[in-house]
Each structure stands twice: as structure tokens, then as C-alpha cells.
Design a protein around this motif. Structure first.
Motif, short mmCIF file in Angstrom:
data_model
loop_
_atom_site.label_atom_id
_atom_site.label_comp_id
_atom_site.label_asym_id
_atom_site.label_seq_id
_atom_site.Cartn_x
_atom_site.Cartn_y
_atom_site.Cartn_z
N LEU A 1 -16.86 1.58 1.11
CA LEU A 1 -15.83 2.47 1.53
C LEU A 1 -15.02 2.05 2.67
O LEU A 1 -13.81 2.38 2.89
N LEU B 1 -12.50 -0.46 2.37
CA LEU B 1 -11.25 0.02 1.77
C LEU B 1 -10.36 0.87 2.80
O LEU B 1 -9.28 0.54 2.90
N GLN B 2 -11.07 1.55 3.64
CA GLN B 2 -10.49 2.48 4.42
C GLN B 2 -9.51 1.52 5.67
O GLN B 2 -8.09 1.63 5.82
N PHE C 1 -8.61 -1.48 5.03
CA PHE C 1 -7.85 -2.25 4.17
C PHE C 1 -6.25 -1.45 4.07
O PHE C 1 -5.21 -1.87 4.37
N PHE C 2 -6.67 -0.21 3.72
CA PHE C 2 -5.44 0.68 3.39
C PHE C 2 -5.08 1.15 4.87
O PHE C 2 -3.58 1.25 4.96
N GLY D 1 -3.00 -2.66 5.73
CA GLY D 1 -2.25 -2.71 4.78
C GLY D 1 -0.86 -1.75 4.94
O GLY D 1 0.21 -2.13 4.81
N GLY D 2 -1.24 -0.51 5.16
CA GLY D 2 -0.29 0.42 5.53
C GLY D 2 0.71 0.26 6.84
O GLY D 2 1.88 0.28 6.80
N TRP E 1 3.34 -2.27 6.76
CA TRP E 1 4.48 -1.84 6.36
C TRP E 1 5.56 -1.25 7.56
O TRP E 1 6.56 -1.25 7.27
N ILE F 1 -6.04 7.68 3.76
CA ILE F 1 -6.88 6.43 3.51
C ILE F 1 -8.19 6.66 2.99
O ILE F 1 -8.71 5.65 2.27
N SER F 2 -8.65 7.95 3.18
CA SER F 2 -10.18 8.01 2.71
C SER F 2 -10.14 8.48 1.22
O SER F 2 -11.12 8.22 0.68
N PRO G 1 -8.29 7.77 -1.43
CA PRO G 1 -8.56 6.77 -2.64
C PRO G 1 -9.87 5.83 -2.40
O PRO G 1 -10.26 5.28 -3.30
N SER G 2 -10.12 5.39 -1.19
CA SER G 2 -11.36 4.82 -0.82
C SER G 2 -12.44 5.51 -1.10
O SER G 2 -13.51 4.70 -1.77
N ALA H 1 -12.38 4.44 -4.93
CA ALA H 1 -12.79 3.17 -5.37
C ALA H 1 -14.03 2.49 -4.90
O ALA H 1 -14.54 1.71 -5.70
N VAL I 1 -7.57 -3.03 -6.29
CA VAL I 1 -7.28 -2.49 -5.11
C VAL I 1 -5.87 -3.38 -4.39
O VAL I 1 -5.07 -2.63 -3.87
N LEU I 2 -6.06 -4.48 -4.55
CA LEU I 2 -4.81 -5.49 -3.94
C LEU I 2 -3.40 -5.18 -4.56
O LEU I 2 -2.69 -4.91 -3.80
N LEU J 1 -2.65 -2.17 -5.21
CA LEU J 1 -2.55 -0.91 -4.73
C LEU J 1 -1.64 -0.99 -3.56
O LEU J 1 -0.94 -0.03 -2.99
N TRP J 2 -1.25 -2.36 -2.97
CA TRP J 2 -0.98 -2.41 -1.63
C TRP J 2 0.50 -2.12 -1.60
O TRP J 2 0.76 -1.14 -0.55
N PRO J 3 1.40 -2.28 -2.40
CA PRO J 3 2.61 -1.92 -2.36
C PRO J 3 2.86 -0.33 -2.30
O PRO J 3 3.51 0.28 -1.51
N LEU K 1 0.65 2.10 -1.34
CA LEU K 1 0.04 2.76 -0.29
C LEU K 1 0.98 2.59 0.92
O LEU K 1 1.20 3.26 1.81
N GLY K 2 1.48 1.20 0.88
CA GLY K 2 2.52 0.87 1.91
C GLY K 2 3.69 1.95 2.04
O GLY K 2 3.97 2.39 3.05
N TRP L 1 2.38 5.48 3.00
CA TRP L 1 2.03 5.33 4.67
C TRP L 1 3.34 5.57 5.34
O TRP L 1 3.51 6.23 6.42
N VAL L 2 4.55 4.88 5.01
CA VAL L 2 5.83 4.93 5.79
C VAL L 2 6.38 6.37 5.40
O VAL L 2 6.99 6.84 6.33
N ASN M 1 11.67 -1.28 8.71
CA ASN M 1 10.24 -2.17 8.37
C ASN M 1 10.47 -3.62 7.83
O ASN M 1 9.96 -4.54 8.31
#
Lengths: 630, 312
Positions: free
Chosen positions: A616, A619-620, A622-623, A626-627, A630, B53-54, B56-57, B60, B121-122, B124-126, B128-129, B132-133, B169
Motif C-alpha cells: 500500500l 503504491l502511494q 509511486f503515485f 509519479g504524479g 508531471w 493517492i490512497s 487506488p492504492s 490495488a 500499476v505502471l 496507470l501512470w499516465p 494518475l499524472g 495530479w495536474v 509541465n
């Protein structure tokens, strides 16, 4: 018969029982004392062997042309009952004379990851061979590459007699890729197998083979007097002790003299860039020759050598059979890594593995500790490395496991808090082809199978043996073997006999027939666990007696013996079984699959939840990153 | 300084209130400390980012851990994770191969499922980016507004600034990669000549890249404070902020980095000290670190809004 008579009969019977019990008890006690008896006392030094192959060599090395020119007086003494009709010499360097040699064909131009440079080959030529009375002898090649040559004698050498020959030779050292040669732009040289060397006369024939890629060496004990002339400013380390001071010559060279008694080989290494560090360990002068780029590992090298030296002396017996006062360690340059990780009597090389890795990754220590181990098994016991490679490499690798355990808690790596043991490193290699039998001549294996048969499988097998019989019994076996066969060239048969004598025939049977000569594998597994009943099964041809621990919901856990002869075992408890584990003490690392060695009635929830919680957070994180990126 | 009407935000009676808020800002700016304090007085961004962030974590993590239930019936898993034993981990992963050597089926797809989960999970990166923005638009609006914004204004801010922030960005990432790549190559070349020179080039490169990243981040704050979506003026404005208030900016950036470092060490110390199986204690400790780390980032952004407000 009245009560009194009955009473006397009872007393007599009790006395009889008591007497027998006492006798049996005394017998058991004596047997127990025998098993717990102190290990064989270490001899201060062995009986000196009678020299068989002795050499006096004077050689000059020219770093500009990588050539050695030398004269050699070689004496072979016939200690057998058979007359010797001819002389056989090894000219090992001829294996590198060109890409079509047997050695290079088998190796595929690569040795231990290092490649052959055909523009810098190696060779060894005898330009003159005469008896002591001046009679010229003619050498003829035995194999197509002339790594083995033979000269007929006008008269056989009778039992008990000696023959002395004088040779002149020239050698070109290759660019280092397989133990011997030059590197570091010509500023470093490692000379191993650099001179014409006798084969071994035994059982009415010469025990000498063409040089194969996987094969190492076999030679008789003898004494060496060696002079090596090098350019001024070069530092040299060699088998044996220096004789006098280095002697400067008028042409700007310096002659270094050495002597070594009761050794099977003579090697030396030199560099114009060497630095030196020394340490005295229990009366033995330890000399480390290293290059400036090795400065960071000097202490580690000395500490590992000293630590392992003390352990091996304690476990097996005196270093060098008690005849050696010096040990030389040479760290090789990066482009000379092929010369590293090699053993010679009273000298070994390292620096091939991990000198630039962080200190938590102990590949360098493994290499040092392993090569030092050869000083007991290769240099003193001196088995035939060509015919039975595992007797040297396997025992040495097993002793490396022991030394890593004693000195570093077993870990070859504990970076980031994660430990990886050297034993498991070997076990992983063994598991690639576990059915490979240990016994066999070196050239019978391809390079992967050779690594398993000679190194990893014996290391794991001997560790299993130690854990099953106990350390004390194992040390008794090893010390008896070392001390009985020091300086004596034992074979596998001899080792087996010592094993039977000290560990018993039953143990020897599963070890020897199952692992050394056989291709047995073992996987003990829990087949099912339901309620109060667990079923276990052994797969594979190999059987090693083991234990099973059963944990019940109610009551105390119990440990059950699972002897051989029982391919399956069913455990039934009075209360539901919570967990069952085969070999809970991990005495049998040979077991191919330890995942199925244990089973719980339900998942280990605390461990699983702990993993889920950390997942958990990962992942947090990473998010988050990762966020944020950007 | 433009004063275009804020009608794109809301058609709301408080529109005038917004205009007067900007006027109030000009009249008496709260100061950098005041903006930093908004991190604690305007908790909406902090809470939303934590949920972002929490949630989806939390979905997952159990899914990823599910395949391990198979291994959790073997004592090796406790050894591997509890004792940090690579031996046990290797045996868990190679066990199925050994099984196949003995003629059995592999029968263990644990690794495969784990791998698939990680790939998922990887991927998902685009997404979540983007999310986030999007949220950052609302966050900067929250910190920039003179009065505490409503939910509606928050979401409007998210929508309004998504496009411009993405442009900034992307520009920032490109600049970092290109400039960073050049400095890396230079450092590698110089290293061959002299490790000192190579190391120096590396350090300078790191500082330049950091400055570029800060510049683009500051540009976003300038956009929101000025309520101007144009890129050029925002970059110029950010440059002026850096020239006029270098020390506070440096303090914000370096302070943020230092706090990240501290939180990293704290996390290691706490989770290292706690027994592996104390999952609840680890959960609490790690969630605290996650929240604090978010606070550090948002605090820096609130400070950047405060610095940008000096242009007003």
C-alpha cells in the motif's frame, strides 16, 4: 519354597538384571565416549614427503616481448616399483598457441568470461634436453598441440633411482585470459605453468593428459630453487621463500631467488606497479602484492586471509603441512582478471571478483577465502585435479561455505539489509542441473556441468553431510582425511574409506552412491494437510533421513524422525494440525524445492497483512512521485 | 497587470467578492508566512491529494498481495520477508522450476500474477499524472484566493488550469531531460579526464536541472495569482520572482528537499525498528509519513503562490 526363597530369587534376578544393566551401561558409556572423544590431535607438522620431482630453474623475463628464457635442471625420482622407460613433460602454455588447439576449441576462446587474444598467443618450447652426462634426448609431442611431450631414455629409471635432465626453454606468455600471461600494458605478469613440468609416474604409466579447457593440474611433490630475472623496479611474489636479497645485474635487471620445499608447483607474479602489505599470522609471513587501484580492499583482503587461515588451521591441520613459512597473495589488474581466482602452492591470486563492489557485497572475500582453502586441499593433500576435480574444488568450496559462515555469518551479500548466503549461491547453481554426478574427469563435462560437478554440488552435498552427521563428526572425518593423506595424492577411493571409517557405512552409502557416483535428486514435500492428518512424500532417487515438525492446535509441537526406506509418511494427530514442516532445521540444502517442505492449515495472516501494508505504501509513494514528476 | 473579469470561474453573486478579494490582496498581502499558513487553514488540497493517492492504492495493494496467499502457507515467506532473507526469496521463486525438473507441473503462477499486477500499476501512470495536474489547479487556486474558496471554485480551478499546467509541465520535463542529458554527457566526458571536473559538471548539472524545474513550477503559481493562462508572461513573471526573492525561494526549495530527506530517514528508522509483522503499527507510521510528505509538497506550492503574489 517359602517366601524367603522367593525373596532371594527376586533379589538374585534383580542382581542379574542389575549386572547386565551395568555392563550394557558401561558399554554404552564407552561407545559414547568414543563418539565424543576429542578430535585427532593436530600434528605440528607432517612427516616430510620424499621428493619426487624437483627443479632448479633460472629464468629471465622480458616484458617488452613477453618472453621467458630459462634453463632448468629437473630431477625425477622413481618411488614406485615399476621402471620408468621415458620422461613425459607438460608444456601447458602450448594450449594457447593458436585458436585451433584442443583447449581453445573446448573453451570457445573464452575462459571464465575472459577472451583469448590471437594476436598475443602463448607457447613453450624446449630448445635443449640432455641427461646429466650430456646425452641429448629428443622430445616428441604426445598430443597434436604438444601440451604433452615425451622423451625416450637410453636406460629405464629403476625403482628407487633418480634421473636428472637439463633443459633450455623459451616461453611466450599470452595476454592474460586463462590464469597465465601479461596484462596492464605489459606492466604485470602472472607466470603459472610456465616451465616444462614432469607428469606423474604411477601404477606403471605416466598420469598426464593433454591440456583440456576444464582441467587443472596434477604433479608430484618436490623441491624448487628458482631464480627469476626481471627489470629493475619490478616487485615479485612467488611460491616459496626468498633466498637472500635481490641481486642487481649490470644490464639494469635484478635477479630474485626463491626456494620451496615439498610443493607440487612453482608460480610467480610480478609488476612494475606493485605495492606491498604484510602481516604475520601465527608464525607465517603473509605478503600481499597489490596495485594502487586496489588500495580500498587491502585491509579486507588481509583480514579475510587471516581469518580464514586461522579457521582452516584449526579445522584441518597446519598450513602447508607445517613446512611453509610464507604465503603470498597477488591482486591482479582489471584487464588481467583471468589470472585472478587461482591457486598455487603458497601463493594465490584474487581480484577477479568484486574489488570495486561495495563492502556489503563480499564476492572478493569469497574469492580470497576460497583460494586460500586450496592451500590445504590442492597444495597439501594434492589430489588429481584432472581426473577427480571435485576432490580439490568441491572440498575447497565446501570449506569456503564454512569459512563464510564463521567469519561473516554466511552472507556473501547483506546489502540493504537483505542477506544472501554463499551456500544458497551455490545451491542455486546446483539446482540448474542437480542430476549431474559429482565424479568424473574434468574434460567429461561442459563448462556449466563442470561448475556444478566440481564446485557447487559437492559444496552443497558436503554441507548437507555436515548438518546431518553434526559438525564434530564432520571435522573428525575432515581432519582424519587431511592428516592421513597430506602430501600423499589420495583418490576418491581413499576419501570414501575415511568417510566409512569415521561416519559409518550407511551415511557413506547415501552420500557416495547417491551423489558422488549417482545422479540422485531429492524433493521432500507435504502433499496434503487436512484437519488432523498430513501426508508427506519423498520424490527423487536420493534419500537422506530427515525430521518433520508438526504443530498442533492443542498440545506441544512434536518432531518426528523420517528415516529412509519410507517414501511416504502420514501423520495423524489427536488435535487438528496447524502446520507441518519437513527438515525445519534446514539440514538438507540438497532438497530441490523447499517451498513444498512446509504447509500451514491457513495462510500466515500477519505476514501477508504486513506485505499488503507495505505494498500500500509503496503504491502511494509511486503515485506521489509519479504524479509529482508531471 | 490585467484585470479581466473572473466570469469564467462562476456566475455567482460572489463574483464581486472575488474581485474585491483581489483588490484586498493588492491592498494588504498576507505575506509569505500567511500563505504558508494556508496549508493548515485550507486543508482541502491536502485531504484530496491524500485520497487521490490512497484510494487506488488501497484497492490495488490487496490485489497485488493476493497471489502471495499461496506462498503464505509456506514457512519460507516469513523467512523471506520477516528476516529479509534472499535465500528464502530465491527459493520461493525458483521452487516451481525445481518442481518442473522433477516432472511436476509448475503449478505456481504467483510470480506471473505479481508481474501482471505491477505492469497494471505502471500503465496507470499516465492517468494518475493527468489527475495530479488537474488537482494541482484546484490546490493553487485554494492557496491563491484571498478568501477560502468553495468546492465549486476549487473544481473550476482544476478545470481552468489543467491545459496551461500541462503545457508548462511538458516544457519543464523536456527542458530537464535535454539539459540534464547534456550535462550528464559532459560529466561523463570530463570524468575520463578528471573525476573532479566530471563530478563538478555533474553537480552543476543537477543544480541547473533543479533550477529549471523550480522555474516551471513557479510559473504555474504566477499564472494562478495573475489569473493569466499565457505561458510567456508566466515564465517571465517566475523569472522576476526568482530575481526579486531569491533567498525565500531557495529556502522553500532547499527546505522542502531537506524535509523530504528527513522523512525518508524517519521512515527507514521507524519501519526498520518495528518487527515486520507489526503491520498495524507500520501502517500508522507509514501513513503519517505519506501525509507529511504531501504536506511538504503542498507547503512549497503555497509558498510559491505567496512569492508570486509579490508581483501583484
Amino acid at each position: 519354597m517359602g517366601g524367603g526363597m522367593q525373596g532371594r530369587t527376586r533379589i538374585r534376578k534383580r542382581m542379574q538384571w542389575g549386572g547386565w544393566s551395568l555392563l550394557v551401561g558401561m558399554g554404552l558409556a564407552l561407545a559414547a565416549w568414543g563418539m565424543l572423544a576429542p578430535l585427532p590431535v593436530l600434528a605440528e607438522a607432517m612427516e616430510p614427503p620424499t621428493d619426487v620431482a624437483s627443479y632448479a630453474i633460472a629464468a629471465r623475463y622480458d616484458p617488452a616481448t613477453y618472453t621467458l628464457t630459462g634453463t632448468e635442471t629437473a630431477t625425477y625420482t622413481n618411488r614406485t616399483a615399476d621402471p620408468i622407460p621415458d620422461l613425459v613433460f607438460h608444456l601447458y602454455l602450448n594450449a594457447f598457441s593458436g585458436p585451433e588447439t584442443l583447449w581453445l576449441t573446448e573453451a570457445g576462446d573464452v575462459s571464465r568470461g575472459f577472451g583469448y587474444d590471437p594476436t598475443h598467443p602463448g607457447w613453450l618450447k624446449v630448445t635443449s634436453l640432455r641427461l646429466a652426462d650430456g646425452t641429448a634426448l629428443t622430445l616428441a609431442p604426445v598430443d597434436k598441440d604438444a601440451t604433452l611431450v615425451r622423451a625416450g631414455l637410453p636406460q629405464p629409471v629403476a625403482p628407487g633411482q633418480a634421473v636428472q635432465v637439463q633443459l633450455e626453454f623459451t616461453a611466450q606468455l599470452p595476454k592474460v585470459f586463462a590464469r597465465t600471461g601479461w596484462a596492464d600494458e605489459g606492466r604485470f605478469v602472472m607466470a603459472g605453468q610456465w616451465f616444462p613440468k614432469f607428469g606423474v609416474w604411477q601404477q606403471g604409466a605416466w598420469n598426464a593428459y593433454p591440456f583440456h579447457a576444464n582441467s587443472e593440474f596434477y604433479a608430484d611433490f618436490g623441491s624448487y630453487e628458482v631464480q627469476v630475472t626481471l627489470p629493475e623496479g619490478w616487485l615479485i611474489g612467488a611460491t616459496g621463500e626468498p633466498v637472500g636479497e635481490p641481486h642487481p645485474n649490470s644490464d639494469g635487471t635484478v635477479t630474485h631467488a626463491f626456494q620451496a620445499a615439498h610443493v607440487i608447483d612453482f608460480a610467480w607474479g610480478a609488476s612494475s606497479r606493485f605495492r606491498e602489505a604484510t602481516r604475520d599470522v601465527d608464525g607465517v609471513h603473509l605478503r600481499l602484492l597489490y596495485l594502487p587501484e586496489h588500495q580500498a580492499v587491502v585491509q579486507r583482503t588481509l583480514d579475510a586471509t587471516e581469518g580464514a587461515f586461522r579457521k582452516y588451521s584449526e579445522w584441518y591441520g597446519p598450513y602447508g603441512g607445517g613446512f611453509a613459512q610464507q604465503l603470498t597473495v597477488i591482486l591482479v589488474p582489471q584487464d588481467g582478471g583471468g589470472a585472478g581466482g587461482m591457486e598455487y602452492p603458497r601463493l594465490f591470486t584474487a581480484g577477479m571478483q568484486g574489488t570495486t563492489l561495495p563492502a556489503c557485497f563480499r564476492l572478493h572475500e569469497v574469492e580470497v577465502v576460497h583460494e586460500l582453502g586450496h592451500q590445504w586441499f590442492q597444495a597439501v593433500v594434492a589430489t588429481n585435479e584432472a581426473e577427480e576435480p571435485w576432490l580439490d574444488e568441491g572440498f575447497t568450496d565446501y570449506t569456503t561455505v564454512r569459512a563464510m559462515n564463521a567469519l561473516f555469518g554466511g552472507a556473501v551479500s547483506d546489502c540493504g539489509g537483505w542477506t544472501w548466503s554463499y551456500l544458497d549461491m551455490r545451491r542455486t547453481e546446483y539446482a540448474l542441473a542437480p542430476e549431474t554426478a559429482i565424479a568424473g574427469a574434468a574434460w567429461k563435462f561442459d563448462s556449466t556441468a563442470y561448475g556444478i560437478a566440481a564446485y557447487s554440488k559437492p559444496a552443497v552435498a558436503l554441507t548437507t553431510l555436515e548438518r546431518v552427521v553434526g559438525e564434530e563428526a564432520m571435522l573428525r572425518f575432515l581432519r582424519t582425511y587431511y592428516q592421513r593423506y597430506a602430501l600423499a595424492h589420495p583418490t576418491g577411493r581413499d576419501v570414501r574409506a575415511v568417510m566409512e571409517e569415521t561416519l559409518g557405512p550407511a551415511t557413506t552409502a547415501w552420500f557416495w552412491e547417491g551423489l558422488v557416483e549417482g545422479s540422485g535428486v531429492l524433493d521432500a514435500q507435504v502433499v496434503s494437510l487436512e484437519g488432523q492428518r498430513a501426508s508427506l512424500e519423498r520424490r527423487g532417487e536420493l534419500c537422506i533421513p530427515s525430521e518433520v515438525r508438526v504443530t498442533y492446535r492443542r498440545g506441544t509441537p512434536e518432531t518426528i524422525a523420517w528415516p529412509c526406506g519410507q517414501p511416504t509418511l502420514t501423520v495423524e494427530g489427536e488435535s487438528p494440525i496447524v502446520a507441518v514442516e519437513i527438515d525445519p532445521a534446514n539440514k538438507i540444502p540438497l532438497d530441490l524445492n523447499r517451498v513444498n517442505n512446509s504447509q500451514r492449515a491457513g495462510p500466515d495472516w500477519p505476514i501477508w497483512l504486513s506485505f499488503a501494508v507495505r505494498t500500500l505504501t509503496t503504491l502511494q509513494n509511486f503515485f506521489f512521485w509519479g504524479g509529482a514528476a508531471w | 497587470m490585467t484585470q479581466e473579469p473572473l466570469t469564467e470561474y462562476v456566475s455567482h453573486p460572489t463574483e464581486d467578492a472575488s474581485r474585491s478579494a483581489v483588490a484586498a490582496l493588492k491592498a494588504s498581502p498576507p505575506g509569505l508566512k500567511g500563505y504558508l499558513a494556508r496549508l493548515f487553514t485550507r486543508l482541502r488540497p491536502w485531504g484530496l491529494f491524500y485520497l487521490f493517492i490512497s484510494l487506488p492504492s488501497a484497492v490495488a495493494a490487496p490485489l497485488l498481495a493476493l497471489p502471495l496467499l499461496n506462498w503464505a502457507r509456506s514457512s519460507l515467506l516469513r523467512q523471506a520477508l520477516g528476516e529479509r532473507s534472499l535465500d528464502a526469496l530465491l527459493q520461493l521463486t525458483t521452487g516451481p522450476l525445481a518442481n518442473m525438473q522433477l516432472g511436476g507441473a509448475s503449478g505456481d503462477a504467483t510470480l506471473l500474477f505479481l508481474l501482471l499486477g505491477v505492469c497494471g500499476v505502471l500503465l496507470l501512470w499516465p492517468l494518475l499524472g493527468l489527475g495530479w495536474v488537474w488537482l494541482e489547479g484546484g490546490a493553487l487556486t485554494t492557496y491563491a484566493d484571498a478568501e477560502r474558496p468553495s468546492w465549486r471554485r476549487f473544481w473550476a480551478g482544476c478545470k481552468r488550469w489543467l491545459g496551461p499546467f500541462l503545457v508548462v509541465n511538458v516544457l519543464g520535463v523536456l527542458a530537464v531531460f535535454i539539459v540534464g542529458g547534456l550535462f550528464l554527457a559532459l560529466a561523463a566526458l570530463l570524468w575520463a579526464v578528471s573525476p573532479v571536473l566530471g563530478g563538478g559538471a555533474g553537480v552543476i548539472g543537477f543544480l541547473v536541472v533543479g533550477a529549471l524545474a523550480t522555474w516551471t513550477e513557479l510559473a504555474r503559481a504566477v499564472m494562478v495569482v495573475r489569473d493569466d493562462r499565457a505561458l510567456g508572461p508566466a515564465l517571465k513573471g517566475a523569472w522576476r520572482v526568482a530575481i526579486r526573492r531569491p533567498l525565500p525561494l531557495l529556502a522553500l526549495v532547499m527546505g522542502g528537499l531537506a524535509l523530504y530527506g528527513l522523512l525518508f530517514l524517519l521512515n527507514r528508522a521507524v519501519t526498520g525498528a518495528l518487527p515486520y509483522t507489526w503491520w498495524l503499527a507500520v501502517l500508522v507510521a507509514q501513513q503519517l509519513i505519506v501525509v507529511l510528505r504531501l504536506g511538504v509538497r503542498l507547503g512549497r506550492q503555497a509558498g510559491e503562490v505567496g512569492l508570486a503574489a509579490t508581483l501583484v
